[in-house]
Design a protein around this motif. Sequence first.
Motif: not given
Lengths: 74, 251
Positions: B1-13, B29-41
């Motif tokens: 099975x392929x997932x064209x929206x796969x974000x494994x190994x990617x860092x998302x801000x 994004x985390x469910x799609x495999x990304x490492x996520x960094x969130x910014x807020x107050x």
Amino acid sequence: MTNEEKLELLEEVMEMDPGTLKPEMALENLEEWNSIAVISFIAMVDDEFDKVIKSAVIKEQKTVADLMALMEEE
Amino acid sequence: MINPMDLSGKHILITGGSSGIGRKCAIQASRLGARVTIIARNEERLKETVQLMDRSEEQAWYAFDLNETGQIENLINTITAERGKADGFVHAAGIGTGRMLRQTTPRFVEKMFRIHTLALFETVRCLSLGNNLNEGASLVTISSLAAKIGNISQGAYGAAKASMEGFLNPIALELGARGIRFNAIEYGFVQTEMTQEYMDFGDHKLLEAQYLGLIGAEDAANVVLFLLSDACRYITAAVLPIGGGYGGKIG
């Protein structure tokens, strides 16, 4: 701020003539207390008292006096 | 099975990553495999969001007020030094306060433009510096249908959102040389606390015009994830209207 000044600000928010608004008036009977007045009220309290009021809080208010009570700095 | 929206190994801000569409983007994004960094107050909400993400231990938050535009360069450099270069960026921070014209004062207009315009321009500028972005990175900004036709009380909000769209093409062109894409999404009414505030006293007929109904926050986020992914690696400088049909129904 005096109660008179608060009433003046509320009259401006509801686009009413000066001296027509009384603290004991029920909001549900005030035709002028519409969605635009609510938007204006939130903006006025933000400008004058540096306070952001949530719509849920406004929904709980019953009278003009209740609105006046919200018009205080935190 | 392929997932064209796969974000494994990617860092998302993600700015505004602790609430509304931004929070849903972070979770998806985390469910799609990304490492996520969130910014807020708000630190509490940031921590809460990290807990809602897949692989929480890999995810990070930075408590920061984006109105402090002079500090954004430092923030971005810190994040990339600690977490690595970014493969994706989402500007979801925003405020939806409506105001009638007579209260649309310079102070209020400045507030709207600071978060929607200045924070976006400065974050993108800082990301473009010193190799803070990986080749092929994707940048997404959250605009609104109000950028084109705002409703009553949305003058400053709509103008600020429209400014994002003016920024889009020149920057997409400039960064395109490095394979970096930049797109905007114009949302209609999305089910968030911000929209709820707006709708609570508003005209509910507006929602009738959006004939597919109120857009779920997760559904809204999925479009961002699509733009972040390689599934649309040839889409850039585009403004996607996600309005549930808004504006298309006559009478």
